[in-house]
Scaffold this motif. Structure first.
Motif, PDB file in Angstrom:
ATOM      1  N   PRO A  18      30.112  12.120 -29.087  1.00 27.73           N
ATOM      2  CA  PRO A  18      29.420  13.581 -29.016  1.00 27.73           C
ATOM      3  C   PRO A  18      30.435  14.540 -28.415  1.00 27.73           C
ATOM      4  O   PRO A  18      30.495  15.635 -29.128  1.00 27.73           O
ATOM      5  N   ASP A  19      31.034  14.278 -27.387  1.00 31.48           N
ATOM      6  CA  ASP A  19      32.066  15.216 -26.778  1.00 31.48           C
ATOM      7  C   ASP A  19      33.291  15.646 -27.857  1.00 31.48           C
ATOM      8  O   ASP A  19      33.766  16.784 -28.040  1.00 31.48           O
ATOM      9  N   GLU A  20      33.883  14.571 -28.524  1.00 32.12           N
ATOM     10  CA  GLU A  20      34.738  14.844 -29.217  1.00 32.12           C
ATOM     11  C   GLU A  20      34.431  15.412 -30.545  1.00 32.12           C
ATOM     12  O   GLU A  20      35.344  16.179 -31.334  1.00 32.12           O
ATOM     13  N   ARG A  22      32.049  17.598 -30.614  1.00 35.71           N
ATOM     14  CA  ARG A  22      31.931  19.207 -30.269  1.00 35.71           C
ATOM     15  C   ARG A  22      33.306  19.731 -30.307  1.00 35.71           C
ATOM     16  O   ARG A  22      33.397  20.840 -30.696  1.00 35.71           O
ATOM     17  N   GLN A  23      34.361  19.151 -29.575  1.00 35.22           N
ATOM     18  CA  GLN A  23      35.791  19.807 -29.835  1.00 35.22           C
ATOM     19  C   GLN A  23      36.107  19.967 -31.156  1.00 35.22           C
ATOM     20  O   GLN A  23      36.895  20.903 -31.434  1.00 35.22           O
TER      21      GLN A  23
END
Length: 87
Positions: A18-20, A22-23
Motif C-alpha cells: 500500500p505504501d508503494e 501511494r508513492q
C-alpha cells in the motif's frame, strides 16, 4: 503501448505494498501536470524506476544517428514515376 506490456505493469502494481502504491500514485499525479516535454520524460523515467519496472534509461546520443549526405538524382521525381505506374 502493447497490451501485454500494460497487463504486466498492472499486475506489478497490484503486487505493490500500500505504501508503494501511494508513492506511485503521487508520482503519476505529478506526471499528469502539464510541464515541458523534457520534464515529462524525466518524471516518467523516475516513476518507472521507483516502481521497479526499469533499472536504467538510456539517453540517445548525437552519434547514434549517422550523418547522411544527400545525393543528387537525375530525371523526374520518384513520386511522379510512382503515380504514372499506378495509372
Amino acid at each position: 503501448m502493447a497490451k501485454a506490456t500494460l497487463d504486466r505493469i498492472v499486475e506489478e502494481i497490484k503486487a505493490l505494498a500500500p505504501d508503494e502504491r501511494r508513492q506511485l500514485r503521487e508520482m503519476l499525479d505529478t506526471m499528469m501536470v502539464p510541464v515541458g516535454e523534457e520534464d515529462k520524460h524525466k518524471a516518467l523515467h523516475q516513476a518507472l524506476r521507483a516502481a521497479g519496472l526499469v533499472t536504467q534509461v538510456r539517453q540517445p546520443r548525437a552519434t547514434d544517428t549517422p550523418h547522411r549526405r544527400r545525393i543528387e538524382v537525375q530525371g523526374k521525381p520518384v513520386s511522379e514515376t510512382i503515380i504514372e505506374e499506378r495509372r
